[in-house]
Design a protein around this motif. Structure first.
Motif, short mmCIF file in Angstrom:
data_model
loop_
_atom_site.label_atom_id
_atom_site.label_comp_id
_atom_site.label_asym_id
_atom_site.label_seq_id
_atom_site.Cartn_x
_atom_site.Cartn_y
_atom_site.Cartn_z
N ALA A 87 -26.48 80.08 -14.52
CA ALA A 87 -25.03 79.88 -14.57
C ALA A 87 -24.69 78.71 -15.48
CB ALA A 87 -24.48 79.63 -13.17
N SER A 133 -10.34 72.54 -17.43
CA SER A 133 -11.33 72.93 -16.44
C SER A 133 -11.10 74.37 -16.00
CB SER A 133 -11.27 72.00 -15.22
OG SER A 133 -9.96 71.94 -14.71
N GLY A 134 -12.17 74.99 -15.53
CA GLY A 134 -12.10 76.38 -15.08
C GLY A 134 -12.84 76.55 -13.77
N TYR A 135 -12.31 77.40 -12.91
CA TYR A 135 -12.88 77.59 -11.57
C TYR A 135 -13.13 79.07 -11.37
CZ TYR A 135 -11.12 72.91 -11.41
OH TYR A 135 -10.90 71.59 -11.71
N LYS A 136 -14.39 79.44 -11.30
CA LYS A 136 -14.76 80.84 -11.14
C LYS A 136 -14.97 81.10 -9.66
CE LYS A 136 -18.02 83.40 -13.43
NZ LYS A 136 -19.26 83.39 -14.24
N LEU A 137 -14.14 81.95 -9.11
CA LEU A 137 -14.20 82.18 -7.67
C LEU A 137 -15.13 83.34 -7.33
CD1 LEU A 137 -10.43 81.73 -6.74
CD2 LEU A 137 -12.17 80.02 -7.16
N THR A 138 -15.48 83.43 -6.06
CA THR A 138 -16.28 84.55 -5.56
C THR A 138 -15.49 85.19 -4.42
OG1 THR A 138 -17.34 83.22 -3.86
CG2 THR A 138 -18.40 83.25 -6.01
N SER A 139 -16.07 86.21 -3.82
CA SER A 139 -15.38 86.87 -2.71
C SER A 139 -15.24 85.95 -1.50
CB SER A 139 -16.13 88.14 -2.32
OG SER A 139 -17.47 87.81 -2.02
N SER A 152 -14.46 82.66 -1.82
CA SER A 152 -13.51 81.56 -2.06
C SER A 152 -12.09 81.93 -1.68
CB SER A 152 -13.49 81.15 -3.53
OG SER A 152 -14.55 81.64 -4.25
N ILE A 186 -7.52 75.21 -5.37
CA ILE A 186 -8.40 74.17 -5.89
C ILE A 186 -7.59 72.93 -6.27
CG2 ILE A 186 -10.20 75.75 -6.75
CD1 ILE A 186 -8.08 74.13 -9.31
N THR A 233 -18.02 78.44 -8.86
CA THR A 233 -18.65 77.84 -10.03
C THR A 233 -17.54 77.20 -10.84
OG1 THR A 233 -20.34 79.55 -10.07
CG2 THR A 233 -20.06 78.27 -12.07
N TYR A 283 -16.33 74.94 -14.20
CA TYR A 283 -16.62 74.42 -15.53
C TYR A 283 -15.68 73.28 -15.82
CZ TYR A 283 -18.92 78.96 -16.04
OH TYR A 283 -19.72 80.06 -15.85
N THR A 323 -11.49 69.52 -4.84
CA THR A 323 -11.30 70.17 -3.55
C THR A 323 -11.21 71.67 -3.75
OG1 THR A 323 -9.91 70.33 -1.58
CG2 THR A 323 -8.80 69.74 -3.61
#
Lengths: 153, 102
Positions: A29, A103-109, A111, A115, B58, B60, B72
């Motif tokens: 990742a 910034s970037g936030y990659k979520l999953t099932s 999450s 944020i 995840t 970045y 958070t």
């Protein structure tokens, strides 16, 4: 990479193989950090580079919480949440920063789409939160006035 | 000592995680006041979190994230979950911390 670093790195990697197998996944990742998108200096180009297009839709379902006036540009608290379903990612763009993608936030099932972080802002700028849900990108934008910039030295 | 401080609390099946990471987050655009030389970029690029071994989020980060970054996020989880947060920066440094959800 010189020899010493190579040995150090390979030892680290070997160590992680033994100690924490989960690190191997993380290592993959890590390689995905989108350098190109973070280097772009123009907002529209930055958006296109992240999503492959720049069709954004303003939505009241994207909640962006940011101060109207930031006294200290070095620490601007930003919170993003949404009531949209199937959220894949949340991105925060600061238009007037040297590189708009912050910034970037990659979520999953697992999450929940909520944020928060703190950003540096060089000067007064629009801050845009972009939420990818399905094939669409929904946004919410707010201006944050900065009295003391956070990028000077 | 770990560079990561984290707190997590469950309420109605949703865990709220708060974390502080000690890191300079140098943009590479600042100059040393004495010498005038550019201070090399040094910032966290990726933060990763897992609960009970499953990916939660995840993240970045670019150089625009503040020094000693705060983070958070929320996920569907339970009290007692084994939560791990790890980061890696542009110079290859890394750290991680594991805790239990309260």
């Amino acid at each position: 990479m010189n020899r010493r670093n190579f040995i150090k790195n390979s030892m680290l990697f070997a160590g992680s193989l033994v100690a924490i197998p989960s690190l191997i996944v993380s290592k993959k990742a890590y390689a995905a950090w989108p350098k190109k998108s973070f280097d772009i200096k123009d907002l529209t180009e930055s958006v296109s580079s992240v999503y492959g297009h720049s069709n954004l839709e303003e939505s009241s379902k994207v909640k962006l919480k940011a101060p109207e006036i930031a006294e200290n540009g070095a620490i601007v608290p930003i919170n993003v949440s949404t009531t949209l379903d199937n959220v894949e990612s949340i991105m925060i763009f600061v238009e007037n920063n040297p590189q708009p993608l912050s910034s970037g936030y990659k979520l999953t099932s697992l999450s929940e789409p909520s944020i928060g972080t703190r950003l540096k802002m060089g000067k007064t700028s629009n801050v845009m939160a972009a939420v990818k849900s399905g094939d669409k990108v929904y946004t919410s934008t707010q201006e944050v006035k900065v009295t003391i910039g956070g990028c000077g030295g | 000592m770990s560079t990561i401080k984290m707190r997590s609390k469950e309420s109605n099946g949703v865990v709220t995680v708060k974390a502080l990471i000690k890191h300079p987050m140098e943009t590479g655009q600042r100059k040393d006041k004495k010498t005038g030389d550019l201070i090399p970029a040094h910032y966290i690029q990726e933060v990763h979190s897992k609960a009970n071994g499953k990916d939660v989020i995840t993240i970045y980060w670019g150089p625009a994230v503040s020094k000693n970054p705060y983070l958070t996020f929320k996920y569907k989880g339970n009290k007692g979950d084994n939560l791990e947060i790890s980061w890696v920066d542009n110079q290859g440094n890394r750290d991680s911390k594991t805790g239990t959800v309260k």
